[in-house]
Scaffold this active site. Structure first.
Site, PDB file in Angstrom:
ATOM      1  N   GLU A   1       0.823  -1.130  -0.046  1.00  0.00           N
ATOM      2  CA  GLU A   1       0.126   0.041   0.035  1.00  0.00           C
ATOM      3  C   GLU A   1       1.010   1.303  -0.009  1.00  0.00           C
ATOM      4  O   GLU A   1       1.791   1.244   0.955  1.00  0.00           O
ATOM      5  CB  GLU A   1      -0.873   0.029   1.176  1.00  0.00           C
ATOM      6  CG  GLU A   1      -1.662  -0.968   1.530  1.00  0.00           C
ATOM      7  CD  GLU A   1      -2.895  -1.196   0.604  1.00  0.00           C
ATOM      8  OE1 GLU A   1      -3.172  -0.146  -0.099  1.00  0.00           O
ATOM      9  OE2 GLU A   1      -3.590  -2.045   0.734  1.00  0.00           O
TER      10      GLU A   1
ATOM     11  N   CYS B   1      -2.180   8.432   3.864  1.00  0.00           N
ATOM     12  CA  CYS B   1      -2.036   8.168   2.507  1.00  0.00           C
ATOM     13  C   CYS B   1      -3.145   8.337   1.787  1.00  0.00           C
ATOM     14  O   CYS B   1      -3.407   8.452   0.360  1.00  0.00           O
ATOM     15  CB  CYS B   1      -1.576   6.584   2.195  1.00  0.00           C
ATOM     16  SG  CYS B   1      -2.710   5.438   2.907  1.00  0.00           S
TER      17      CYS B   1
HETATM   18  C1  UN1 Z   1      -3.267   5.353   5.788  1.00  0.00           C
HETATM   19  O1  UN1 Z   1      -3.062   6.766   5.678  1.00  0.00           O
HETATM   20  O2  UN1 Z   1      -2.330   4.914   5.352  1.00  0.00           O
HETATM   21  O3  UN1 Z   1      -9.114   5.835   5.508  1.00  0.00           O
HETATM   22  C2  UN1 Z   1      -4.335   4.795   6.153  1.00  0.00           C
HETATM   23  C3  UN1 Z   1      -8.447   6.562   6.247  1.00  0.00           C
HETATM   24  C4  UN1 Z   1      -7.973   5.463   7.264  1.00  0.00           C
HETATM   25  C5  UN1 Z   1      -6.821   4.804   7.219  1.00  0.00           C
HETATM   26  C6  UN1 Z   1      -5.612   5.753   6.604  1.00  0.00           C
HETATM   27  N1  UN1 Z   1      -8.921   4.702   7.850  1.00  0.00           N
HETATM   28  O4  UN1 Z   1      -8.067   7.554   6.095  1.00  0.00           O
END
Ligand code: UN1
Length: 497
Positions: A249, A283
């Protein structure tokens, strides 16, 4: 102060070498903990422990493995508050977001516990009436989990819980920026009575400790969440072995598309939440807001006003909206991108700068940088991930151009469209490249029972969260003949002549 210790074969291991310090990004005078820099021998012992525990762990029924996960959930629930506080002190996100991180981790373990009583394969029909066929999942072996600091509990548990439930064993390497939460998790794992070796934790740098783990011949699967650059290296190493599988990821250059009919309050709120929660370091954070030109002025005015209003400060204060960046290097990277935006022709709407007044003096605080930029393919700031409070407002003339601009990056993780028109939302759904799509919502806030993962440079196409089960299992075909003779499919004859 937490002295993080490798957790190998059910014990917290001693360590003689030089320890690294983990300081709070909100106030670098505070040492939250220290961590070992594991040697090759230590990484090898962790993998050996996981390999050794694999036969007996996989031999348990899925329900028996699930019972251990249920115990873990009970403990995590009891420790919600101290875990959330530690996450905030360690990596700087607001206390409410840190609690959401803990809850998201708990949800994953609960989800997986629930699946332990669900079917783990399929009954499949055969051309031959006397044959029964099944698709049955088998665990793959030792799973290496390499997780980032921005979700110190949720992301490791997304990867660890499904791996364990399916009968794999795990070696987890947390980020150097979030070792203390991992240490507390190891304590919870020990308290839950999860058998020695089933889950092991080693600390150290990605370059050394992470690479050793990824290269280790006894590791069958690598689960990685982090930058695209590192993810690509992980993929290359795994490609050198025929059977090692990896699921990565990686980053995003996510966007919110604000169409001409958008509910403006909703659009602005979604943009602020997507851009500044976790200080833009998810992310899934949005760093591009693609706005129909008929609503541009109105959006900019409200968005800039709200961006000025957000409270930036000590993340332990529940009224603070945005905490610090993770470290000096990240802060400087964001400042470099702010400058690059100017160099590439941005019209700056709100200047981002380092904040150092009063209690902010000893932390890595930055105010939001917001700019308007016409989309150009060669514009780096509109295509590269920044990971901070850095937001481009990009005007477009219509829906087609909005979709074209949205897709013109190497990433494809999270996308949101703000519209009241279900036909336009459907165009976005079908023509934009993403793994997580939203209508009238921020780009952040995914839930564990959905697949989580992107396309292009954002991921390897093997989403995590609930769908990780597909990555950590091998699907086997199992066919039984009940006839007293051999009957073959495809019209094949078996009479021997
Ligand atoms: C991440 O930033 O790698 O959807 C995960 C979201 C969170 C997960 C983020 N539940 O923003």
């Amino acid at each position: 102060m937490i002295e993080c210790k490798n957790y190998i074969n059910g014990d917290f291991a001693g360590y003689e070498g030089k320890r690294l310090e983990k300081r709070s990004p909100a106030d670098i005078r505070e040492v939250v903990g220290t961590l070992p820099q594991s040697s090759e021998d230590e990484v090898n012992s962790a993998v050996d422990a996981a390999r050794g525990a694999f036969p007996s762990w996989r031999a348990l029924s899925r329900i028996a493995r699930g019972v251990y996960l249920d115990k873990l959930v009970q403990i995590l629930k009891r420790k919600k508050e101290p875990l959330a506080e530690l996450i905030t002190r360690e990596m700087g996100k607001g206390i409410n977001e840190a609690m959401a991180d803990v809850i998201e981790g708990i949800h994953m373990v609960q989800y997986v516990f629930g699946t332990s009583r669900m079917p783990f394969g399929d009954v499949v029909s055969s051309e031959i009436a006397e044959k029964d066929s099944f698709m049955r999942r088998k665990p793959k072996g030792v799973v290496a989990v390499i997780a980032p600091w921005n979700f110190p509990l949720a992301i490791p548990l997304w990867m660890i819980a499904p791996s364990l439930a399916e009968g794999n064993t795990v070696v987890f390497k947390p980020s150097k920026e979030s070792p203390c939460t991992a240490h507390r998790l190891a304590e919870c794992i020990q308290e839950a009575g999860i058998p020695p070796g089933v889950i092991n934790i080693v600390y150290g740098s990605g370059e050394k400790c992470g690479t050793l783990l990824v290269r280790h011949p006894d590791v069958s699967v690598v689960l990685f969440t982090g930058s695209s650059e590192v993810g690509q290296q992980v993929q290359k190493i795994c490609a050198e072995s025929t059977e090692k599988m990896c699921a990565c990821e990686m980053g995003g250059k996510n966007a919110i598309i604000v169409l001409d009919d958008a509910d403006m309050n909703l659009a602005v709120n979604a943009a602020v939440v997507s851009a500044y929660k976790t200080t833009g370091q998810r992310c899934t954070s949005a760093s591009r807001i693609i706005v129909h030109k008929s609503r541009l002025k109105e959006f900019e005015k409200k968005f800039v006003k709200m961006s000025q209003m957000i409270r930036i400060g000590n993340p332990l204060d529940p009224d603070v909206f945005t905490g610090p960046l993770i470290n000096e290097a990240q802060l400087n990277k964001v400042l470099r991108y702010n400058q690059l935006a100017r160099d590439e022709g941005a019209r700056v709407l709100l200047d981002g700068r380092r904040l150092s007044d009063g209690e902010l003096e000893n932390g890595y605080y930055l105010s939001p940088f917001v700019y308007r930029m016409t989309h150009r393919h060669d514009c780096r700031v509109l295509r590269e991930e920044v990971f901070g409070p850095h937001v481009a407002v990009i005007p477009v003339k219509d829906l087609d151009q909005a979709i074209e601009v949205y897709n013109d990056t190497d990433f494809g993780l999270s996308c949101s469209v703000i519209t009241e028109d279900f036909r336009k939302a459907r165009e976005v759904r079908d023509r934009c490249e993403y793994g997580l799509g939203y209508v009238n919502l921020p780009t952040i806030g995914a839930e564990v029972h959905l697949p989580f993962g992107g396309v292009k440079k954002s991921g390897t196409g093997l989403p995590s969260a609930s769908t990780l089960i597909d990555v950590v299992t091998h699907r086997t075909a199992w066919t039984i003949n009940y006839a007293r003779e051999i009957k073959m499919p495809q019209g094949m004859k078996v009479d021997v002549k």
